[in-house]
Design a protein around this motif. Structure first.
Motif, PDB file in Angstrom:
ATOM      1  N   GLU A 120       0.835  -1.208   0.000  1.00  0.00           N
ATOM      2  CA  GLU A 120       0.000   0.000   0.000  1.00  0.00           C
ATOM      3  C   GLU A 120       0.874   1.265   0.000  1.00  0.00           C
ATOM      4  OE1 GLU A 120      -0.820  -2.691   1.760  1.00  0.00           O
ATOM      5  OE2 GLU A 120      -2.835  -3.175   1.016  1.00  0.00           O
TER       6      GLU A 120
ATOM      7  N   LEU B 145      -3.764   3.093 -12.848  1.00  0.00           N
ATOM      8  CA  LEU B 145      -3.579   1.738 -12.317  1.00  0.00           C
ATOM      9  C   LEU B 145      -4.639   0.792 -12.844  1.00  0.00           C
ATOM     10  CD1 LEU B 145      -2.817   2.493  -8.554  1.00  0.00           C
ATOM     11  CD2 LEU B 145      -1.296   2.594 -10.526  1.00  0.00           C
ATOM     12  N   TYR B 146      -5.732   1.336 -13.365  1.00  0.00           N
ATOM     13  CA  TYR B 146      -6.859   0.497 -13.751  1.00  0.00           C
ATOM     14  C   TYR B 146      -6.974   0.300 -15.263  1.00  0.00           C
ATOM     15  CZ  TYR B 146      -8.182   1.805  -8.992  1.00  0.00           C
ATOM     16  OH  TYR B 146      -8.197   2.022  -7.645  1.00  0.00           O
ATOM     17  N   GLU B 147      -6.421   1.246 -16.011  1.00  0.00           N
ATOM     18  CA  GLU B 147      -6.575   1.159 -17.473  1.00  0.00           C
ATOM     19  C   GLU B 147      -5.551   0.198 -18.080  1.00  0.00           C
ATOM     20  OE1 GLU B 147      -6.518   5.153 -18.966  1.00  0.00           O
ATOM     21  OE2 GLU B 147      -8.557   5.518 -18.234  1.00  0.00           O
ATOM     22  N   TYR B 148      -5.739  -0.113 -19.374  1.00  0.00           N
ATOM     23  CA  TYR B 148      -4.766  -0.979 -20.043  1.00  0.00           C
ATOM     24  C   TYR B 148      -3.380  -0.351 -19.991  1.00  0.00           C
ATOM     25  CZ  TYR B 148      -8.448  -3.888 -22.153  1.00  0.00           C
ATOM     26  OH  TYR B 148      -9.487  -4.734 -22.359  1.00  0.00           O
TER      27      TYR B 148
ATOM     28  N   PRO C 286      -0.561  -2.710 -14.541  1.00  0.00           N
ATOM     29  CA  PRO C 286      -0.151  -1.409 -14.000  1.00  0.00           C
ATOM     30  C   PRO C 286       0.012  -1.439 -12.483  1.00  0.00           C
ATOM     31  CG  PRO C 286      -1.997  -1.157 -15.515  1.00  0.00           C
ATOM     32  CD  PRO C 286      -1.774  -2.623 -15.367  1.00  0.00           C
ATOM     33  N   LEU C 287      -0.805  -2.247 -11.811  1.00  0.00           N
ATOM     34  CA  LEU C 287      -0.729  -2.356 -10.353  1.00  0.00           C
ATOM     35  C   LEU C 287       0.659  -2.861  -9.940  1.00  0.00           C
ATOM     36  CD1 LEU C 287      -2.916  -1.908  -8.205  1.00  0.00           C
ATOM     37  CD2 LEU C 287      -3.398  -4.357  -8.289  1.00  0.00           C
TER      38      LEU C 287
ATOM     39  N   TYR D 153     -15.182   1.284 -13.378  1.00  0.00           N
ATOM     40  CA  TYR D 153     -14.203   0.987 -12.320  1.00  0.00           C
ATOM     41  C   TYR D 153     -13.874   2.231 -11.483  1.00  0.00           C
ATOM     42  CZ  TYR D 153     -11.255   2.127 -16.394  1.00  0.00           C
ATOM     43  OH  TYR D 153     -10.721   2.700 -17.520  1.00  0.00           O
TER      44      TYR D 153
ATOM     45  N   LEU E 204     -13.799   1.481  -7.493  1.00  0.00           N
ATOM     46  CA  LEU E 204     -12.996   0.313  -7.146  1.00  0.00           C
ATOM     47  C   LEU E 204     -12.247   0.501  -5.826  1.00  0.00           C
ATOM     48  CD1 LEU E 204     -12.698  -2.093  -9.100  1.00  0.00           C
ATOM     49  CD2 LEU E 204     -10.440  -1.208  -9.635  1.00  0.00           C
TER      50      LEU E 204
ATOM     51  N   ILE F 186      -9.405  -1.491  -4.244  1.00  0.00           N
ATOM     52  CA  ILE F 186      -8.451  -2.592  -4.361  1.00  0.00           C
ATOM     53  C   ILE F 186      -8.069  -3.150  -3.002  1.00  0.00           C
ATOM     54  CG2 ILE F 186      -6.040  -3.036  -4.964  1.00  0.00           C
ATOM     55  CD1 ILE F 186      -6.441  -1.528  -7.481  1.00  0.00           C
ATOM     56  N   GLU F 187      -7.824  -2.250  -2.038  1.00  0.00           N
ATOM     57  CA  GLU F 187      -7.404  -2.703  -0.710  1.00  0.00           C
ATOM     58  C   GLU F 187      -8.482  -3.605  -0.076  1.00  0.00           C
ATOM     59  OE1 GLU F 187      -6.760   0.363  -1.827  1.00  0.00           O
ATOM     60  OE2 GLU F 187      -4.576   0.524  -1.613  1.00  0.00           O
TER      61      GLU F 187
ATOM     62  N   LEU G 180      -8.327  -7.006  -1.681  1.00  0.00           N
ATOM     63  CA  LEU G 180      -7.153  -7.750  -1.228  1.00  0.00           C
ATOM     64  C   LEU G 180      -7.389  -8.327   0.170  1.00  0.00           C
ATOM     65  CD1 LEU G 180      -4.068  -5.605  -2.368  1.00  0.00           C
ATOM     66  CD2 LEU G 180      -4.780  -7.840  -3.231  1.00  0.00           C
TER      67      LEU G 180
ATOM     68  N   PHE H  99     -11.423  -4.573 -13.897  1.00  0.00           N
ATOM     69  CA  PHE H  99     -10.868  -3.398 -14.590  1.00  0.00           C
ATOM     70  C   PHE H  99      -9.811  -3.893 -15.561  1.00  0.00           C
ATOM     71  CE2 PHE H  99      -8.482  -3.968 -10.689  1.00  0.00           C
ATOM     72  CZ  PHE H  99      -7.169  -3.683 -10.999  1.00  0.00           C
TER      73      PHE H  99
ATOM     74  N   GLY I  24      -6.750  -3.050 -16.451  1.00  0.00           N
ATOM     75  CA  GLY I  24      -5.360  -3.211 -16.041  1.00  0.00           C
ATOM     76  C   GLY I  24      -5.127  -4.376 -15.107  1.00  0.00           C
TER      77      GLY I  24
ATOM     78  N   PRO J 198       0.086 -12.801  -8.578  1.00  0.00           N
ATOM     79  CA  PRO J 198      -0.832 -13.176  -7.492  1.00  0.00           C
ATOM     80  C   PRO J 198      -1.618 -11.976  -6.960  1.00  0.00           C
ATOM     81  CG  PRO J 198       1.374 -14.065  -7.082  1.00  0.00           C
ATOM     82  CD  PRO J 198       1.481 -13.208  -8.293  1.00  0.00           C
ATOM     83  N   LEU J 199      -1.003 -10.794  -6.972  1.00  0.00           N
ATOM     84  CA  LEU J 199      -1.679  -9.579  -6.513  1.00  0.00           C
ATOM     85  C   LEU J 199      -2.934  -9.328  -7.354  1.00  0.00           C
ATOM     86  CD1 LEU J 199      -0.822  -7.556  -4.321  1.00  0.00           C
ATOM     87  CD2 LEU J 199       0.230  -6.169  -6.122  1.00  0.00           C
ATOM     88  N   SER J 200      -2.804  -9.421  -8.657  1.00  0.00           N
ATOM     89  CA  SER J 200      -3.948  -9.233  -9.546  1.00  0.00           C
ATOM     90  C   SER J 200      -4.993 -10.326  -9.317  1.00  0.00           C
ATOM     91  CB  SER J 200      -3.497  -9.270 -11.009  1.00  0.00           C
ATOM     92  OG  SER J 200      -2.798  -8.105 -11.350  1.00  0.00           O
TER      93      SER J 200
ATOM     94  N   VAL K 221      -6.926  -9.560  -6.178  1.00  0.00           N
ATOM     95  CA  VAL K 221      -7.923  -8.502  -6.369  1.00  0.00           C
ATOM     96  C   VAL K 221      -9.187  -9.109  -6.991  1.00  0.00           C
ATOM     97  CG1 VAL K 221      -8.474  -6.420  -7.690  1.00  0.00           C
ATOM     98  CG2 VAL K 221      -6.265  -6.598  -6.537  1.00  0.00           C
TER      99      VAL K 221
END
Lengths: 414, 414
Positions: free
Chosen positions: A36, A61-64, A283-284, B30, B33, B35-36, B39, B242, B244, B283-285, B288
């Motif tokens: 974070e 962070l969300y777009e392509y 992107p994340l 999105y 959104l 994300i936290e 997660l 989303f 990304g 794994p992060l994606s 989410v």
């Protein structure tokens, strides 16, 4: 591939064995991770840079996003600061780990069945796997303690030319290669670059283990020494950020001619090919890496030092333990190399180090390793095994070495 | 590829133009959104499931993890709940978007130059790009308002067989295809599956736009209708989570024989190939997406409904706007299809819809679109353009339609 499955199967069957098999980063290196914080650091930076409000920037962070990546400028700065590599941002492509970069580079550079990929033998399975995936033919070039054998590579280039073909790319990890644990000296690196110029091939440099060198014992990257754009350079954040982040990069400042006949920057060509593989790197994940780079002021030298210390501690424990086995007397014909960095040691046995012996090692002695033959393209490495100590605790290494001693005595001492 | 660059270049040159070109998801989908939250939801779930403490579970997010994915069980449950697809978790592979899945499936299934990929024509550039990357030969099969033409596909299969080759895979997006905006009816879907059985090929179903159907107007997936494991199914979370996030999946419950001669589940083979492309999906994606699935009780039906409403609002605005142009009188030879879902409308012109006309449309009328010829493998689509309305606001659509009207009158009315 089948041998990797065999190894996984062996590991499943012997959960209490000490495993010198996996070459994964040590969990301690990412125990204190604050994802974070990195994310907000990246967003604040982007807000300052762009002048847009945080809500707009978070959308990044969300777009392509662009196929070539979001953090290319930060990566170019990292290379400049930590490695004196002067690569423009435009020559950098951010990839889903170094693995995707390997696939893209091979596809971009090798378009004819007459073009060959030379690889160090034994070799990292990621590059030979990518080559197999694309139907790219590989030429093994022996590697020794001082790395890839340049003379043998010269012969391979000439043999290819006589057969109406050419070595187009040579893959090499000059620092503490996986699986051999070998390292090329500075002069040796210069000779490789001279050969690349003389024989007209590109060097694909994989810098995965360079950061594990002892402070003061670092050697210049091939890319740092590269005066004629002969080196395509691969890097990864798997070892200095965390493995699951899946962010790597490639520096590709060469001009190439594509299948369409266009002359283009190799990086641009790779970014286009990437739209057919993963579209873009999440992107994340890029923002996490970007935030980490910003937190460290654009350099990873300090972060690498603490991680390097941990890996060298493990390596020293393993090598010292093996030395104590020698003092206690070992069967003749057992020996190993003494790398000063990296994750791997290779050990030669007086008997075949094959899957049967591995099964016995697991079953009777509770210790696992990897048969080196898995990493050879040809018939080499039949009596060699790979020991990886990157993932283990000091206690596991100590116990593991004791078990290795019992295994060597029990199986080779008779 | 070069045409995509041309389009990007046109968009850069005319920043004030209304662009009906990009087929990206709408940012409103999105905007909210968290994300936290997703997660932590995923981590709590994994803590409950595994009995491990949160610190251990969070490591899951940092390690390489299994190549086949972390959230395969949740994806299998989603398919069961929302689509009545009974696929075991073992048949699911999580990928870096549906794009990586396309590359893996083509590589796994097409190993000989005698094997062909049939694709709807016009076709999504992701699948034809992946085929080009791997040197896989494609056979175009015409698509009309009611989708891929099964009779033409039968002819293509037979022609291939007469030439000593075979159609091994047929790629199709049965719901509101990109770029054609076409949809296959239920009976039509059944006929495609019968043909797959009769001619012995596999159907690669891409379910990217199915969620945009009006409530009550959903049609069963090909995979839902599949009784003989003829369908390999692709899905993505780009549109409902989303873009990304880069998480897609493939359901591959077929048994295949690999190049090594082993008989294996196609999903297992894809997971092995994935180690040579991206190693694993971040794994992060995955976490989410996993958290999002858990928040919605394992079904995305509700989340899809709100998103579907937004896209259908845009589509209705576009089609109603075009209808008003008709009422005001349009030059002869202009016409369009009337999809009931998806992101795209195709429009036929009485003149070539080429890059020159696009440049004039941008320059003199401030409106952009995509020449359909870019999506055709053969010479088709020369007088057709694609209008995408997914990314635009209602105001942009209204203004864009007005500009389209001026363009049609100005360029075709003379």
């Amino acid at each position: 591939m089948r041998s990797v499955e065999f190894l996984n199967e062996v590991m499943r069957r012997y959960p209490d064995a000490i495993s010198f098999a996996p070459g994964a980063p040590h969990p301690d290196t990412y125990a204190d991770l604050d994802i974070e914080r990195y994310l907000s650091r990246f967003v604040s930076h982007a807000v300052t840079e762009s002048g847009h409000p945080p809500s707009t920037v978070r959308r990044l962070l969300y777009e392509y996003g662009p196929s070539r990546g979001l953090i290319n400028g930060l990566v170019a700065e990292l290379l400049r600061r930590d490695h004196a590599v002067e690569a423009p941002e435009q020559a950098v492509v951010v990839t889903v780990g170094a693995q995707e970069a390997m696939l893209l580079v091979l596809r971009a550079l090798i378009r004819s069945t007459d073009d060959l990929l030379a690889v160090a033998d034994p070799c990292y399975v990621g590059i030979t796997g990518a080559a197999r995936m694309l139907g790219v033919e590989t030429v093994p070039v022996p590697e020794a303690d001082d790395g890839l054998q340049v003379q043998a590579l010269r012969s391979a280039c000439r043999a290819a030319r006589r057969a109406g073909r050419r070595v187009r790319v040579c893959y090499v990890a000059p620092d503490f290669s996986n699986p051999g644990g070998n390292r090329m000296g500075k002069e040796h690196r210069e000779r490789l670059l001279e050969l690349a110029e003389a024989e007209d091939f590109l060097v694909l440099e994989d810098n995965v283990y360079g950061f594990t060198a002892a402070p003061g014992a670092e050697l210049p990257l091939l890319k740092t020494l590269d005066r004629n754009r002969r080196v395509v350079h691969l890097g990864t954040f798997s070892k200095v950020c965390f493995p699951g982040v899946r962010v790597g990069y490639v520096v590709a400042d060469q001009t190439v001619v594509t299948a369409d006949g266009d002359s283009t920057l190799l990086a641009d060509h790779l970014a286009r090919l990437k739209t057919m593989v993963t579209v873009n790197t999440p992107p994340l994940s890029q923002a996490v890496v970007g935030g980490m780079l910003l937190e460290h002021g654009g350099s990873l030298a300090e972060r690498c030092r603490t991680r390097s210390a941990l890996y060298r501690r493990n390596l020293t424990l393993l090598l010292d333990g093996l030395d104590r086995l020698t003092e206690q007397g070992l069967p003749p014909g057992v020996g190993w190399n003494r790398p000063t960095g990296g994750f791997f040691v290779r050990m030669r046995l007086p008997v075949p180090a094959d899957d049967t012996l591995l099964a016995r090692s697991a079953d009777s002695y509770g210790v696992l390793w990897t048969p080196m033959a898995h990493f050879h393209l040809g018939p080499g490495g039949a009596d060699v095994l790979r020991l990886s100590c990157s993932y283990l605790t000091p206690e596991q290494i100590t116990t593991g070495v004791r078990r290795l001693g019992a295994f060597l005595h029990g199986e080779m001492g008779r």
